[in-house]
Design a protein around this motif. Structure first.
Motif, PDB file in Angstrom:
ATOM      1  N   GLY A   9       0.665  -1.076   0.128  1.00  0.00           N
ATOM      2  CA  GLY A   9       0.194   0.230   0.023  1.00  0.00           C
ATOM      3  C   GLY A   9       0.595   1.118   0.010  1.00  0.00           C
ATOM      4  N   PRO A  10       0.196   2.270  -0.459  1.00  0.00           N
ATOM      5  CA  PRO A  10       0.973   3.541  -0.411  1.00  0.00           C
ATOM      6  C   PRO A  10       1.565   4.021   0.853  1.00  0.00           C
ATOM      7  CG  PRO A  10      -1.307   4.045  -0.804  1.00  0.00           C
ATOM      8  CD  PRO A  10      -1.193   2.668  -0.792  1.00  0.00           C
ATOM      9  N   GLY A  11       2.956   3.969   1.111  1.00  0.00           N
ATOM     10  CA  GLY A  11       3.501   4.610   2.340  1.00  0.00           C
ATOM     11  C   GLY A  11       3.557   3.436   3.460  1.00  0.00           C
ATOM     12  N   THR A  12       3.320   2.173   3.120  1.00  0.00           N
ATOM     13  CA  THR A  12       3.254   1.314   4.161  1.00  0.00           C
ATOM     14  C   THR A  12       4.423   0.116   3.724  1.00  0.00           C
ATOM     15  OG1 THR A  12       1.672  -0.457   3.051  1.00  0.00           O
ATOM     16  CG2 THR A  12       0.799   1.559   4.549  1.00  0.00           C
ATOM     17  N   VAL A  13       4.820  -0.533   4.749  1.00  0.00           N
ATOM     18  CA  VAL A  13       5.770  -1.557   4.310  1.00  0.00           C
ATOM     19  C   VAL A  13       4.872  -2.720   3.808  1.00  0.00           C
ATOM     20  CG1 VAL A  13       7.309  -3.287   5.796  1.00  0.00           C
ATOM     21  CG2 VAL A  13       7.208  -0.969   6.397  1.00  0.00           C
ATOM     22  N   PRO A  14       5.329  -3.546   2.930  1.00  0.00           N
ATOM     23  CA  PRO A  14       4.584  -4.519   2.333  1.00  0.00           C
ATOM     24  C   PRO A  14       4.361  -5.586   3.627  1.00  0.00           C
ATOM     25  CG  PRO A  14       6.332  -4.107   0.841  1.00  0.00           C
ATOM     26  CD  PRO A  14       6.688  -3.215   2.255  1.00  0.00           C
ATOM     27  N   THR A  15       3.147  -6.250   3.440  1.00  0.00           N
ATOM     28  CA  THR A  15       2.692  -7.281   4.423  1.00  0.00           C
ATOM     29  C   THR A  15       2.730  -8.619   3.677  1.00  0.00           C
ATOM     30  OG1 THR A  15       1.606  -5.556   5.341  1.00  0.00           O
ATOM     31  CG2 THR A  15       1.016  -7.894   6.136  1.00  0.00           C
ATOM     32  N   GLU A  16       3.112  -9.646   4.300  1.00  0.00           N
ATOM     33  CA  GLU A  16       3.111 -10.980   3.912  1.00  0.00           C
ATOM     34  C   GLU A  16       1.457 -11.418   3.878  1.00  0.00           C
ATOM     35  OE1 GLU A  16       4.834 -14.916   5.499  1.00  0.00           O
ATOM     36  OE2 GLU A  16       6.468 -14.035   4.177  1.00  0.00           O
ATOM     37  N   GLU A  22       0.894 -24.651   2.044  1.00  0.00           N
ATOM     38  CA  GLU A  22       0.363 -23.423   1.977  1.00  0.00           C
ATOM     39  C   GLU A  22       0.259 -22.685   3.178  1.00  0.00           C
ATOM     40  OE1 GLU A  22      -3.052 -23.646  -0.725  1.00  0.00           O
ATOM     41  OE2 GLU A  22      -1.923 -25.224  -1.945  1.00  0.00           O
ATOM     42  N   HIS A  23       0.732 -21.369   3.488  1.00  0.00           N
ATOM     43  CA  HIS A  23       0.435 -20.850   4.616  1.00  0.00           C
ATOM     44  C   HIS A  23      -0.076 -19.510   4.538  1.00  0.00           C
ATOM     45  CE1 HIS A  23       0.977 -19.404   8.887  1.00  0.00           C
ATOM     46  NE2 HIS A  23       1.595 -18.355   8.292  1.00  0.00           N
ATOM     47  N   VAL A  24      -1.248 -19.181   4.972  1.00  0.00           N
ATOM     48  CA  VAL A  24      -1.898 -17.706   4.837  1.00  0.00           C
ATOM     49  C   VAL A  24      -1.796 -17.147   6.282  1.00  0.00           C
ATOM     50  CG1 VAL A  24      -4.090 -16.458   4.389  1.00  0.00           C
ATOM     51  CG2 VAL A  24      -3.418 -18.549   3.354  1.00  0.00           C
ATOM     52  N   GLN A  25      -1.135 -15.919   6.329  1.00  0.00           N
ATOM     53  CA  GLN A  25      -1.077 -15.024   7.333  1.00  0.00           C
ATOM     54  C   GLN A  25      -2.508 -15.200   8.079  1.00  0.00           C
ATOM     55  OE1 GLN A  25       1.699 -14.553   9.018  1.00  0.00           O
ATOM     56  NE2 GLN A  25       2.913 -15.241   7.410  1.00  0.00           N
ATOM     57  N   ASP A  26      -2.535 -14.894   9.445  1.00  0.00           N
ATOM     58  CA  ASP A  26      -3.707 -14.826  10.051  1.00  0.00           C
ATOM     59  C   ASP A  26      -4.922 -13.709   9.848  1.00  0.00           C
ATOM     60  OD1 ASP A  26      -3.501 -16.944  11.707  1.00  0.00           O
ATOM     61  OD2 ASP A  26      -2.621 -15.835  13.400  1.00  0.00           O
ATOM     62  N   PRO A  27      -4.312 -12.510   9.457  1.00  0.00           N
ATOM     63  CA  PRO A  27      -5.507 -11.469   9.013  1.00  0.00           C
ATOM     64  C   PRO A  27      -5.987 -11.760   7.781  1.00  0.00           C
ATOM     65  CG  PRO A  27      -3.551 -10.586   9.418  1.00  0.00           C
ATOM     66  CD  PRO A  27      -3.162 -12.011   9.457  1.00  0.00           C
TER      67      PRO A  27
END
Length: 92
Positions: A48-55, A65-70
């Motif tokens: 996202g603009p101005g944010t650190v990429p989130t896995e 396969e692993h999907v992050q909790d959110p």
């Protein structure tokens, strides 16, 4: 470029994907491998603009396969088999 002078494959993704609120959407990602190449892992990131990429998700044939909790329950792998097709589905 590898020491032999050969170049690697390439990632093919659409320039944009249209989603409809409340419906599933497929985010395509295909790797066109060169000879002797094999995809061993695909990692999806949310930027996202101005944010650190989130896995978001990691697709790995050995570790699963692993999907992050959110994103759990909302992100699924699209298809099966070799990871040259690393598409995911965003649900709802």
């Amino acid at each position: 470029i590898s020491p032999t002078g050969a170049t690697g494959g390439r990632v093919e993704v659409p320039r944009s994907v249209t989603a409809v609120l409340g419906q599933d959407v497929v985010l395509p990602c295909r790797y066109r491998a060169q000879e002797q190449e094999q995809v061993v892992q695909v990692t999806w990131l949310k930027r996202g603009p101005g944010t650190v990429p989130t896995e978001v998700a990691v697709l790995n044939p050995q570790h699963g396969e692993h999907v992050q909790d959110p994103f759990a329950g909302r992100v699924l792998r699209h298809g099966h088999g070799a990871l040259e097709d690393g598409a995911i589905v965003l649900r709802n």
